[in-house]
Design a protein around this motif. Structure first.
Motif, PDB file in Angstrom:
ATOM      1  N   TYR A  38       0.824  -1.215   0.000  1.00  0.00           N
ATOM      2  CA  TYR A  38       0.000   0.000   0.000  1.00  0.00           C
ATOM      3  C   TYR A  38       0.860   1.268   0.000  1.00  0.00           C
ATOM      4  O   TYR A  38       0.477   2.279  -0.620  1.00  0.00           O
ATOM      5  CB  TYR A  38      -0.948  -0.008   1.196  1.00  0.00           C
ATOM      6  CG  TYR A  38      -2.086  -0.996   1.059  1.00  0.00           C
ATOM      7  CD1 TYR A  38      -2.838  -1.053  -0.110  1.00  0.00           C
ATOM      8  CD2 TYR A  38      -2.411  -1.875   2.086  1.00  0.00           C
ATOM      9  CE1 TYR A  38      -3.885  -1.954  -0.245  1.00  0.00           C
ATOM     10  CE2 TYR A  38      -3.460  -2.776   1.964  1.00  0.00           C
ATOM     11  CZ  TYR A  38      -4.191  -2.824   0.794  1.00  0.00           C
ATOM     12  OH  TYR A  38      -5.225  -3.708   0.659  1.00  0.00           O
ATOM     13  N   ASP A  39       1.986   1.224   0.668  1.00  0.00           N
ATOM     14  CA  ASP A  39       2.905   2.371   0.621  1.00  0.00           C
ATOM     15  C   ASP A  39       3.401   2.599  -0.803  1.00  0.00           C
ATOM     16  O   ASP A  39       3.521   3.744  -1.256  1.00  0.00           O
ATOM     17  CB  ASP A  39       4.091   2.142   1.557  1.00  0.00           C
ATOM     18  CG  ASP A  39       3.735   2.302   3.024  1.00  0.00           C
ATOM     19  OD1 ASP A  39       2.679   2.900   3.318  1.00  0.00           O
ATOM     20  OD2 ASP A  39       4.506   1.825   3.883  1.00  0.00           O
ATOM     21  N   LYS A  40       3.658   1.506  -1.503  1.00  0.00           N
ATOM     22  CA  LYS A  40       4.112   1.602  -2.895  1.00  0.00           C
ATOM     23  C   LYS A  40       3.011   2.196  -3.766  1.00  0.00           C
ATOM     24  O   LYS A  40       3.263   3.075  -4.611  1.00  0.00           O
ATOM     25  CB  LYS A  40       4.497   0.212  -3.404  1.00  0.00           C
ATOM     26  CG  LYS A  40       5.084   0.182  -4.810  1.00  0.00           C
ATOM     27  CD  LYS A  40       6.510   0.697  -4.814  1.00  0.00           C
ATOM     28  CE  LYS A  40       7.183   0.482  -6.156  1.00  0.00           C
ATOM     29  NZ  LYS A  40       8.558   1.035  -6.184  1.00  0.00           N
ATOM     30  N   ILE A  41       1.794   1.716  -3.577  1.00  0.00           N
ATOM     31  CA  ILE A  41       0.659   2.234  -4.352  1.00  0.00           C
ATOM     32  C   ILE A  41       0.482   3.729  -4.093  1.00  0.00           C
ATOM     33  O   ILE A  41       0.262   4.519  -5.029  1.00  0.00           O
ATOM     34  CB  ILE A  41      -0.637   1.485  -3.985  1.00  0.00           C
ATOM     35  CG1 ILE A  41      -0.525   0.016  -4.367  1.00  0.00           C
ATOM     36  CG2 ILE A  41      -1.845   2.116  -4.667  1.00  0.00           C
ATOM     37  CD1 ILE A  41      -1.647  -0.846  -3.807  1.00  0.00           C
ATOM     38  N   PHE A  42       0.575   4.128  -2.837  1.00  0.00           N
ATOM     39  CA  PHE A  42       0.397   5.540  -2.478  1.00  0.00           C
ATOM     40  C   PHE A  42       1.448   6.405  -3.166  1.00  0.00           C
ATOM     41  O   PHE A  42       1.123   7.459  -3.729  1.00  0.00           O
ATOM     42  CB  PHE A  42       0.495   5.696  -0.959  1.00  0.00           C
ATOM     43  CG  PHE A  42       0.216   7.098  -0.476  1.00  0.00           C
ATOM     44  CD1 PHE A  42      -1.080   7.531  -0.275  1.00  0.00           C
ATOM     45  CD2 PHE A  42       1.262   7.993  -0.248  1.00  0.00           C
ATOM     46  CE1 PHE A  42      -1.341   8.823   0.157  1.00  0.00           C
ATOM     47  CE2 PHE A  42       1.010   9.282   0.181  1.00  0.00           C
ATOM     48  CZ  PHE A  42      -0.294   9.695   0.385  1.00  0.00           C
ATOM     49  N   ASP A  43       2.694   5.959  -3.134  1.00  0.00           N
ATOM     50  CA  ASP A  43       3.778   6.724  -3.779  1.00  0.00           C
ATOM     51  C   ASP A  43       3.559   6.826  -5.282  1.00  0.00           C
ATOM     52  O   ASP A  43       3.794   7.876  -5.889  1.00  0.00           O
ATOM     53  CB  ASP A  43       5.132   6.071  -3.487  1.00  0.00           C
ATOM     54  CG  ASP A  43       5.538   6.195  -2.024  1.00  0.00           C
ATOM     55  OD1 ASP A  43       4.979   7.058  -1.322  1.00  0.00           O
ATOM     56  OD2 ASP A  43       6.409   5.405  -1.587  1.00  0.00           O
ATOM     57  N   ILE A  44       3.118   5.731  -5.893  1.00  0.00           N
ATOM     58  CA  ILE A  44       2.858   5.745  -7.343  1.00  0.00           C
ATOM     59  C   ILE A  44       1.710   6.705  -7.667  1.00  0.00           C
ATOM     60  O   ILE A  44       1.788   7.490  -8.619  1.00  0.00           O
ATOM     61  CB  ILE A  44       2.535   4.322  -7.843  1.00  0.00           C
ATOM     62  CG1 ILE A  44       3.768   3.424  -7.718  1.00  0.00           C
ATOM     63  CG2 ILE A  44       2.055   4.349  -9.297  1.00  0.00           C
ATOM     64  CD1 ILE A  44       3.484   1.951  -7.968  1.00  0.00           C
TER      65      ILE A  44
END
Length: 613
Positions: A399-405
């Protein structure tokens, strides 16, 4: 020591052949690429890196097959077989050039289908490519003769015992080369797919691999004959109760009344309704139970199958799937096949898929890159500072990766993701949730509780960020958990958690029967996308079909209104039941609808690439 050194020396010939194999592959891709300079990007080097991978897979497979002849000392036969393989490889590259010129593909299922009509194929080939057609057989014969003469000059060393001692090492190395991965994936089109540009992926592919894989996949690719095509479309159209553009398809206009929004779609591993509190499941999902007042909740949505590839395929393609396997694996859906990403792309969206594991598993990346997705992030794109679990990175890291993207996007985006913390062996962070009493901390129930925690944490983070407030967040399970082969118990287990969080759809509970194939079209509708679609799925914001297909190991189940039909996959005979599992009669009309929906989807699948043939 000298004994083993001599044993290794006896296999030096294979290493030389492998190097020549790779060199020819590189030269071939340079020649191919010269005709497609306009498709090149800064990632041009990947064509050759992935090409080496695919060539190694094929070489390793041949080594495993041929090394036994060498071991037994049949050197002339071994050299003849090597010459045959080398000649075949070169000739296929020659053929591939013409096939690529017409289809922008390596030889695949279409190539195999052509040879079911040899007379027509030969006449067409001679008329279109007279010189190339005439040269094929002499080219192969000449290459075989020249290569075999050169090989005859080479001395092969080592006696039987020396070669036998080293054979296990050769087989292990060859097996690793053939498998090309230490992950759970086996070779499939994802192994050469690195780009949203399909031509670049095909340049990296190996023609022999493409043909062998097509032959394997075609074994699962059976045309259904449940009823006549025209009848199937007419019954399906009547069942779907929409306005269609013609009588021989499911083509119609999806007209959304909502404003256009960005979309984040989460496909939750094994997140069945049985474990969702708000669906009266066995345990609570404390965070989602509170959040659903902000969303559109599907109270009776069912999965199409029992594995992740069924769920991912159905959500993205919105097509009632083939009973044999999902579209992720079938050959005719590997290019120019509809996904909801295609509709988003027409409206200028950037389409992104994120997975904390290996995206080549079940051919996810191969299918998605070829059908509308621009970029795929998987475990190889995460920062190495994070700790990986068995399958990959846990849900919070995902989810952190999705948020950054999402934060990095300049325009509209459709970001979809697949979670994995609720997949066996459930090695999620145990300190993040209070264990459910009576359930093992390493068990499924607690993994779902963690998945619930991680999602709610992500959702709240999105709500607090002003730049992402014009974003729909949708979440749906890929399949239920613990589904057995028994149809009666599988129905309950395969009812899925599915919610769309949108400012335009608050506190709505949809209680009619729906399927995963309806979810993607409903999401398009909710996010303001209007498009011409030709699929089985329907937006539940409009018409209400109130039925769903589900494919199990040996049976298929069709649910409609207050009953369900259980079909044997071998003869497709059925029995009809009420929801107390009591056999009932008078289900003939439901049977016609069931067959029609399955047949019409199968017809559309087989028509999908007809324009390229």
């Amino acid at each position: 020591m000298n004994f083993f050194r001599s044993g290794l020396q006896s296999y030096k010939f294979l290493l030389k052949f492998y190097i020549l194999f790779l060199i020819f592959g590189i030269i071939s891709r340079v020649v191919f690429s010269a005709f497609y300079l306009d498709v090149f990007s800064v990632e041009i080097y990947k064509i050759f890196l992935y090409g080496i991978r695919m060539d190694t897979i094929i070489f390793s497979a041949f080594t495993i097959l041929l090394v036994w002849v060498y071991l037994l000392g049949f050197n002339k036969i071994f050299k003849a077989m090597i010459a045959f393989v080398a000649s075949l490889y070169i000739v296929f590259e020659f053929i591939s050039f013409y096939f690529f010129k017409q289809f922008s593909l390596r030889p695949n299922f279409m190539f195999l289908e052509y040879f079911t009509h040899p007379k027509e194929v030969l006449l067409t080939s001679f008329q279109t490519y007279p010189i190339g057609s005439v040269l094929i057989i002499p080219l192969f014969a000449g290459l075989f003769y020249i290569i075999f003469l050169q090989l005859k000059k080479i001395s092969l060393y080592g006696n039987f015992l020396q070669k036998l001692a080293i054979l296990p090492f050769i087989l292990i190395v060859s097996f690793l080369g053939l498998r090309s991965s230490l992950d759970s994936s086996t070779p499939n089109p994802s192994f050469y797919s690195f780009s949203g540009n399909n031509i670049q992926n095909e340049l990296a592919n190996n023609s022999l691999f493409s043909l062998i894989y097509a032959a394997y996949a075609n074994g699962k690719d059976k045309k259904l004959s449940l009823m006549e095509s025209n009848e199937a479309f007419l019954i399906s159209q009547k069942t779907m109760n929409e306005t269609f553009l013609d009588l021989s398809s499911l083509k119609r206009e999806l007209k959304s009344k909502y404003p256009k929004q960005n979309v984040i779609l989460i496909i939750g591993e094994s997140f069945g309704g049985e474990f969702s509190g708000f669906l009266n499941g066995k345990y609570s999902t404390p965070n989602l139970d509170k959040l659903i007042k902000n969303g559109f909740v599907f109270e009776n949505l069912y999965g199409t199958g029992t594995r992740t590839h069924w769920g991912v395929s159905s959500v993205f393609t919105s097509m009632t799937p083939h009973p044999g396997t999902s579209y992720l694996k079938l050959p005719k859906s590997q290019k120019n096949f509809y996904t909801i990403a295609n509709s988003y792309k027409k409206h200028g969206y950037q389409n992104i898929f994120v997975y904390g594991g290996d995206s080549s598993f079940d051919n996810m990346s191969g299918f998605l890159y070829s059908n509308g997705f621009d970029k795929i992030y998987d475990k190889f794109d995460f920062e190495t500072k994070y700790e990986k679990s068995t399958w990959g990175y846990n849900d919070e890291i995902l989810y952190d990766k999705i948020f950054d993207i999402a934060k990095s996007q300049k325009g509209n985006f459709f970001i979809s993701a697949l979670t994995l913390s609720s997949h066996e062996p459930f090695d999620f962070p145990k300190d993040k949730v209070t264990p459910i009493e009576g359930e093992p901390i390493n068990g499924f129930a607690n993994s779902i509780k963690y998945a619930d925690f991680a999602f709610s944490k992500f959702y709240e983070k999105l709500q607090q960020d002003k730049s992402l407030q014009n974003t729909i967040v949708a979440v749906i399970a890929d399949h239920g958990a613990g589904i057995s082969g028994d149809a009666h118990t599988s129905i309950k287990k395969n009812k899925l958690m599915a919610v769309i969080f949108s400012k335009n759809l608050r506190n709505i509970k949809y209680n009619k029967i729906a399927s995963q194939v309806d979810f993607g079209i409903t999401l398009l509708d909710a996010s303001g996308i209007s498009d011409e679609i030709n699929v089985s799925g329907q937006s539940v914001l409009g018409k209400h079909r109130n039925n769903a297909w589900m494919h199990l190991a040996n049976e298929s189940v069709f649910l409609e209104n207050d009953k369900y039909l259980v079909y044997n996959k071998n003869d497709f005979k059925y029995k009809c039941y009420d929801y107390f599992a009591r056999e009932i009669m008078g289900c003939e009309e439901s049977d016609k609808k069931a067959r029609a929906l399955l047949q019409s989807a199968n017809e559309l699948y087989f028509k999908a690439n007809s324009e390229t043939k």
